[in-house]
Design a protein around this motif. Structure first.
Motif, PDB file in Angstrom:
ATOM      1  N   VAL A  72      54.294 -13.239 -56.415  1.00 24.91           N
ATOM      2  CA  VAL A  72      55.084 -14.246 -57.153  1.00 24.91           C
ATOM      3  C   VAL A  72      54.973 -13.999 -58.653  1.00 24.91           C
ATOM      4  O   VAL A  72      54.613 -14.881 -59.420  1.00 24.91           O
ATOM      5  N   LEU A  73      55.290 -12.800 -59.082  1.00 24.21           N
ATOM      6  CA  LEU A  73      55.223 -12.465 -60.503  1.00 24.21           C
ATOM      7  C   LEU A  73      56.321 -13.193 -61.272  1.00 24.21           C
ATOM      8  O   LEU A  73      57.429 -13.383 -60.776  1.00 24.21           O
ATOM      9  N   THR A  74      56.021 -13.572 -62.499  1.00 21.69           N
ATOM     10  CA  THR A  74      57.040 -14.108 -63.382  1.00 21.69           C
ATOM     11  C   THR A  74      57.948 -12.954 -63.825  1.00 21.69           C
ATOM     12  O   THR A  74      57.588 -11.778 -63.679  1.00 21.69           O
ATOM     13  N   PRO A  75      59.127 -13.237 -64.376  1.00 19.22           N
ATOM     14  CA  PRO A  75      59.998 -12.149 -64.853  1.00 19.22           C
ATOM     15  C   PRO A  75      59.307 -11.222 -65.852  1.00 19.22           C
ATOM     16  O   PRO A  75      59.475  -9.994 -65.789  1.00 19.22           O
ATOM     17  N   LEU A  76      58.507 -11.780 -66.770  1.00 14.27           N
ATOM     18  CA  LEU A  76      57.798 -10.939 -67.740  1.00 14.27           C
ATOM     19  C   LEU A  76      56.747 -10.075 -67.058  1.00 14.27           C
ATOM     20  O   LEU A  76      56.594  -8.894 -67.367  1.00 14.27           O
ATOM     21  N   GLN A  77      56.024 -10.663 -66.109  1.00 10.89           N
ATOM     22  CA  GLN A  77      55.009  -9.896 -65.389  1.00 10.89           C
ATOM     23  C   GLN A  77      55.656  -8.792 -64.565  1.00 10.89           C
ATOM     24  O   GLN A  77      55.128  -7.671 -64.478  1.00 10.89           O
ATOM     25  N   SER A  78      56.814  -9.071 -63.970  1.00  8.53           N
ATOM     26  CA  SER A  78      57.539  -8.045 -63.205  1.00  8.53           C
ATOM     27  C   SER A  78      57.959  -6.881 -64.099  1.00  8.53           C
ATOM     28  O   SER A  78      57.898  -5.715 -63.696  1.00  8.53           O
ATOM     29  N   GLN A  79      58.355  -7.212 -65.317  1.00 10.91           N
ATOM     30  CA  GLN A  79      58.748  -6.170 -66.278  1.00 10.91           C
ATOM     31  C   GLN A  79      57.549  -5.286 -66.614  1.00 10.91           C
ATOM     32  O   GLN A  79      57.658  -4.055 -66.696  1.00 10.91           O
ATOM     33  N   TYR A  80      56.385  -5.908 -66.795  1.00 10.79           N
ATOM     34  CA  TYR A  80      55.173  -5.136 -67.085  1.00 10.79           C
ATOM     35  C   TYR A  80      54.763  -4.310 -65.866  1.00 10.79           C
ATOM     36  O   TYR A  80      54.392  -3.136 -65.982  1.00 10.79           O
ATOM     37  N   TRP A  81      54.844  -4.905 -64.683  1.00 12.82           N
ATOM     38  CA  TRP A  81      54.504  -4.207 -63.435  1.00 12.82           C
ATOM     39  C   TRP A  81      55.322  -2.930 -63.308  1.00 12.82           C
ATOM     40  O   TRP A  81      54.806  -1.890 -62.904  1.00 12.82           O
ATOM     41  N   ALA A  82      56.617  -3.016 -63.657  1.00  9.96           N
ATOM     42  CA  ALA A  82      57.494  -1.845 -63.551  1.00  9.96           C
ATOM     43  C   ALA A  82      57.022  -0.723 -64.472  1.00  9.96           C
ATOM     44  O   ALA A  82      57.083   0.462 -64.107  1.00  9.96           O
ATOM     45  N   LYS A  83      56.555  -1.076 -65.662  1.00 10.30           N
ATOM     46  CA  LYS A  83      56.016  -0.067 -66.577  1.00 10.30           C
ATOM     47  C   LYS A  83      54.779   0.612 -65.975  1.00 10.30           C
ATOM     48  O   LYS A  83      54.606   1.830 -66.079  1.00 10.30           O
ATOM     49  N   ILE A  84      53.916  -0.192 -65.361  1.00 12.13           N
ATOM     50  CA  ILE A  84      52.708   0.364 -64.737  1.00 12.13           C
ATOM     51  C   ILE A  84      53.070   1.227 -63.532  1.00 12.13           C
ATOM     52  O   ILE A  84      52.454   2.269 -63.288  1.00 12.13           O
ATOM     53  N   GLU A  85      54.085   0.809 -62.786  1.00 13.87           N
ATOM     54  CA  GLU A  85      54.521   1.609 -61.636  1.00 13.87           C
ATOM     55  C   GLU A  85      54.974   2.998 -62.076  1.00 13.87           C
ATOM     56  O   GLU A  85      54.705   3.995 -61.396  1.00 13.87           O
ATOM     57  N   ALA A  86      55.646   3.077 -63.218  1.00 18.07           N
ATOM     58  CA  ALA A  86      56.082   4.376 -63.727  1.00 18.07           C
ATOM     59  C   ALA A  86      54.876   5.236 -64.096  1.00 18.07           C
ATOM     60  O   ALA A  86      54.863   6.453 -63.838  1.00 18.07           O
ATOM     61  N   ILE A  87      53.851   4.610 -64.675  1.00 18.03           N
ATOM     62  CA  ILE A  87      52.616   5.334 -64.990  1.00 18.03           C
ATOM     63  C   ILE A  87      51.944   5.801 -63.708  1.00 18.03           C
ATOM     64  O   ILE A  87      51.462   6.933 -63.604  1.00 18.03           O
TER      65      ILE A  87
END
Length: 202
Positions: A72-87
């Motif tokens: 249940v990530l917030t929109p901002l947390q989802s945006q950060y998660w996507a950056k980490i997924e790329a890493i």
């Protein structure tokens, strides 16, 4: 620094520091979200250990945390998660670490708080392979303290100390089981998102 460069640095030396990892607008938005969560009383004293071995030990660490729920990530947390997924993808391609998931929390160190030297990978959390720390503070100077001190392999038996100050937008990435580190006493509130890339599923 692009994701491939992060992966290369991790492969070659086990750590890297990236300034301006996120935009200033995104940093401010994440900081505001952290402040809102804190105002709603959702931060808890951080402890040592896992499961039945978990203990609050303020003589070792005195920060407070608010865990993110990956379901249940917030929109901002989802945006950060996507950056980490790329890493994560870049690291797996370069370092073959088999990273499969990510966990993270907002961390807040009140004035006077610290965390003594430790490794992020220990008996109960061997699945933590790569540590990521993103700082969210508005301003920071050396006089504010609160540096992340990493103990790096030097020549021969000698360790080298490297102090990284929690400048907003700065990201630190390092191997969880190989880089001992501590948080030196801070003179003002110190805010970050601390997370771990893991070799297990959720």
């Amino acid at each position: 620094m692009e994701n491939q460069a992060i992966a290369n640095a991790l492969y070659e030396q086990g750590w890297c520091v990236i300034d301006g990892f996120i935009s200033e607008d995104f940093r401010r938005e994440l900081l505001q979200e952290q402040q809102d969560i804190l105002a709603h009383g959702q931060f808890r004293h951080a402890g040592i250990g896992k499961g039945d071995a978990f203990k609050i030990q303020p003589e070792i660490r005195s920060d407070k945390v608010s865990w993110m729920d990956h379901t249940v990530l917030t929109p901002l947390q989802s945006q950060y998660w996507a950056k980490i997924e790329a890493i994560r993808g870049a690291i797996n391609q370069r370092c073959f670490l088999g990273l499969r998931s990510f966990e993270a929390h907002f961390a807040m160190y009140p004035p006077g708080s610290f965390y003594l030297r430790h490794l992020d990978q220990f008996q109960h959390v061997k699945y933590r392979v790569v540590t990521t720390i993103l700082y969210l503070n508005d301003t920071w100077t050396r006089e504010d303290g609160g540096a992340l001190r990493m103990y790096l392999p030097g020549s021969g038996e000698v360790e080298e100390k490297m102090d990284v100050f929690p400048v907003g937008g700065r990201m630190v990435v390092f191997l969880s089981g190989e880089i001992p580190h501590e948080v030196l006493p801070t003179k003002k509130e110190r805010i970050s998102i601390t997370g771990w890339l893991r070799d297990i599923e959720y």
